[in-house]
Design a protein around this motif. Structure first.
Motif, PDB file in Angstrom:
ATOM      1  N   PHE A 106       0.835  -1.206   0.000  1.00  0.00           N
ATOM      2  CA  PHE A 106       0.000   0.000   0.000  1.00  0.00           C
ATOM      3  C   PHE A 106       0.871   1.257   0.000  1.00  0.00           C
ATOM      4  CE2 PHE A 106      -2.111   3.415   2.394  1.00  0.00           C
ATOM      5  CZ  PHE A 106      -3.231   3.607   1.613  1.00  0.00           C
ATOM      6  N   ALA A 107       1.907   1.282   0.856  1.00  0.00           N
ATOM      7  CA  ALA A 107       2.799   2.443   0.917  1.00  0.00           C
ATOM      8  C   ALA A 107       3.516   2.655  -0.415  1.00  0.00           C
ATOM      9  CB  ALA A 107       3.811   2.260   2.044  1.00  0.00           C
ATOM     10  N   ALA A 108       3.933   1.554  -1.042  1.00  0.00           N
ATOM     11  CA  ALA A 108       4.572   1.661  -2.355  1.00  0.00           C
ATOM     12  C   ALA A 108       3.601   2.234  -3.378  1.00  0.00           C
ATOM     13  CB  ALA A 108       5.071   0.292  -2.806  1.00  0.00           C
ATOM     14  N   GLY A 109       2.331   1.845  -3.268  1.00  0.00           N
ATOM     15  CA  GLY A 109       1.318   2.373  -4.169  1.00  0.00           C
ATOM     16  C   GLY A 109       1.126   3.873  -4.005  1.00  0.00           C
ATOM     17  N   VAL A 110       1.114   4.355  -2.762  1.00  0.00           N
ATOM     18  CA  VAL A 110       0.984   5.794  -2.509  1.00  0.00           C
ATOM     19  C   VAL A 110       2.162   6.543  -3.133  1.00  0.00           C
ATOM     20  CG1 VAL A 110       0.930   7.595  -0.742  1.00  0.00           C
ATOM     21  CG2 VAL A 110      -0.346   5.473  -0.385  1.00  0.00           C
ATOM     22  N   ALA A 111       3.370   6.027  -2.882  1.00  0.00           N
ATOM     23  CA  ALA A 111       4.563   6.676  -3.431  1.00  0.00           C
ATOM     24  C   ALA A 111       4.544   6.668  -4.956  1.00  0.00           C
ATOM     25  CB  ALA A 111       5.816   5.966  -2.918  1.00  0.00           C
TER      26      ALA A 111
END
Length: 257
Positions: free
Chosen positions: A10-15
């Motif tokens: 999820f964090a990678a997706g936000v970035a």
């Protein structure tokens, strides 16, 4: 997928959503994350493509003011992106997974050179336009370049935004932020077209997709795309060009490592 893996995706997706909105190459965050978590490269690539589509759409929506008055340009160049994406997606499904490994760093480097020398080349292009007439859509050479970028984007997609903004900035005499909006819209066409083809093939058992990864990247990239659009629209052209170059160099290092 455990909780820590889900948070990482999820964090990678936000970035990735934020990076794609401002520059491009967000896949260089999400794709390596999926591979590091143990997903096969092709599964990671396809799942990543599907997950980033909502982020591409949200980024284009965030640039909706800059896209006003560019309908004809988007239709003309969007047709090149659509055809190119179909070709690239077919290549991904039929060629070895790492067939473009030697080509991708070269494409990114060419794009960075285009971004760096854009002001001088744009002045030269402006002089030619005054002699030969104004081409608001960049002419057949730009259409061909967008087609080629669509092929690359349909196959892998990382840094296609850098290639697009380099091509658009040189071929079209317009504000960089307006062209960044076009870049986001064309990226959405490429990823969306490839995603539809991948889903169709998956439905007949022709490929694998990890839908949990798709969902988490989709949620993250949508949020990141909206946030990135708010930030990116306020960046002066010179700084935006610098960000593009830095991200592009990081992309090359990641691909060659």
């Amino acid at each position: 997928m455990n909780v820590l893996d889900a948070v990482a995706v999820f964090a990678a997706g936000v970035a990735a959503g934020g990076i794609n909105s401002i520059v491009g190459s967000g896949s260089l965050v999400t794709f390596p994350t999926l591979v590091a978590l143990g997903y096969p490269p092709v599964v990671a690539n396809i799942s990543n493509n599907l997950g980033l589509v909502p982020g591409n759409v949200s980024a284009a929506f965030g640039y909706r003011e800059e896209l006003r008055g560019q309908r004809d340009r988007l239709i003309r160049l969007g047709s090149a992106s659509l055809v190119g994406a179909l070709i690239g997606a077919v290549l991904l499904l039929s060629l070895p997974a790492r067939a473009f490994d030697f080509i991708v760093p070269g494409l990114i480097m060419i794009a960075l050179v285009l971004v760096i020398v854009q002001p001088r080349l744009q002045a030269w292009m402006q002089a030619r336009r005054e002699e030969n007439g104004h081409r608001p859509h960049g002419g057949p050479l730009l259409w061909t370049g967008v087609l080629g970028t669509g092929v690359y984007g349909g196959y892998f997609g990382a840094a296609q935004g850098i290639v697009l903004i380099g091509l658009l900035g040189i071929a079209i005499d317009d504000d960089l932020q307006r062209l960044n909006g076009v870049k986001n819209a064309l990226s959405a066409v490429v990823n969306g077209t490839a995603a539809l083809l991948f889903i169709g093939v998956w439905a007949f058992g022709g490929t694998r997709i990890n839908w949990w990864a798709v969902l988490l990247i989709a949620l993250g990239s949508t949020l990141g795309g909206l946030l990135g659009a708010k930030v990116g629209r306020r960046i002066p052209p010179l700084i935006l060009r610098g960000v593009i170059v830095v991200v592009g160099l990081v992309a090359i290092v990641n691909l060659l490592s």
